[in-house]
Design a protein around this motif. Structure first.
Motif, short mmCIF file in Angstrom:
data_model
loop_
_atom_site.label_atom_id
_atom_site.label_comp_id
_atom_site.label_asym_id
_atom_site.label_seq_id
_atom_site.Cartn_x
_atom_site.Cartn_y
_atom_site.Cartn_z
N GLU A 168 0.84 -1.19 0.00
CA GLU A 168 0.00 0.00 0.00
C GLU A 168 0.88 1.24 0.00
O GLU A 168 1.94 1.27 0.65
N ARG A 169 0.42 2.28 -0.66
CA ARG A 169 1.20 3.52 -0.70
C ARG A 169 0.60 4.58 0.21
O ARG A 169 1.30 5.47 0.68
N GLU A 170 -0.71 4.49 0.42
CA GLU A 170 -1.38 5.51 1.22
C GLU A 170 -2.59 4.88 1.89
O GLU A 170 -3.25 3.99 1.33
N THR A 195 1.40 7.51 4.63
CA THR A 195 2.00 7.10 3.36
C THR A 195 3.17 6.17 3.64
O THR A 195 3.76 6.20 4.73
N ASP A 232 6.67 4.65 1.60
CA ASP A 232 7.56 4.60 0.44
C ASP A 232 8.62 3.54 0.72
O ASP A 232 9.60 3.81 1.40
N THR A 233 8.41 2.35 0.22
CA THR A 233 9.32 1.24 0.53
C THR A 233 10.68 1.43 -0.14
O THR A 233 11.68 0.92 0.36
N SER A 281 8.01 6.24 6.07
CA SER A 281 6.57 6.42 6.17
C SER A 281 6.31 7.78 6.79
O SER A 281 7.13 8.30 7.54
#
Lengths: 115, 108
Positions: B53-55, B64, B66-67, B72
């Protein structure tokens, strides 16, 4: 009411005097854990248990012992407390053993002062 | 070792403003959780975001992930005095690691 209880809430003791902090949950949770919280360091995990008779070390296990003989209870034992164990302690539990996927339910905390 | 680190350490905002805090972590994750702690009390779960998931939204909270940057963020919109608390991110599978937290003060 679904909850995690800890006792005692406040404790002042002296160096070397064995003590036990109890933790109990009434939600039939598999996973239970202990944390200590110190200023600037956040929460650090002491021990965790994925089920009855299954326990393992967290990041700061030195000086502590635990046992999980019943699903609902997870006592934290300090065999010979030292002043550097003065801290705020939290017990937490979650439904399943895969804690990272589960909401952790925290107890109210135990403030320990070791003189 | 602590996996997550929150930034900033402390944040002071006016009621009604937005508050943003960040969490960086070191190794790959499957999930990341955010918790709130009011003044020495037990932590309360806010939201969980999965690695795919991004958000994610929950009421006035927006998280949010961001891997690629291993980070986060937690955004609290239209802050209230009751949002005054410390906020922690947590990562791990069966061994959880919490950061040192961001202390948010909302001024009336």
């Amino acid at each position: 009411e679904a909850q995690v209880t800890q006792n005692p809430r406040y404790l002042i003791t002296v160096t070397g005097k064995k003590l036990t902090v109890t933790c109990s949950q009434n939600m039939n949770h598999e996973y239970m854990s202990w944390y200590r919280q110190d200023p600037g360091l956040g929460l650090r995990q002491i021990y965790y248990s994925m089920n009855v008779e299954v326990t393992d070390k967290g990041d700061v296990p030195e000086g502590y012992k635990v046992s999980r003989k019943e699903k609902r209870n997870f006592p934290l034992i300090l065999e010979s407390p030292s002043p550097n164990q003065t801290s705020l302690y939290f017990c937490a539990s979650s439904f399943r053993w895969l804690a990272g996927e589960e909401t952790q339910y925290f107890g109210p905390g135990t403030r320990l002062l070791v003189l | 070792s602590q996996q997550g680190e929150e930034d900033p350490q402390a944040l002071s905002i006016q009621e009604g403003e937005n508050a943003t805090m960040n969490c960086s972590y070191k190794t790959s994750i499957n999930n990341l959780q955010w918790y709130r702690q009011n003044s020495g009390r037990g932590l309360v779960h806010l939201i969980l975001i999965r690695s795919n998931e991004r958000e994610k939204h929950s009421g006035r909270l927006r998280v949010t992930l961001d891997t690629s940057k291993k980070s986060s963020s937690l955004l609290i919109t239209a802050s209230r005095a009751a949002d005054t608390a410390s906020y922690f991110c947590a990562t791990g599978d069966y061994k959880l690691s919490f950061g040192a937290g961001t202390t948010v003060t909302v001024r009336a």
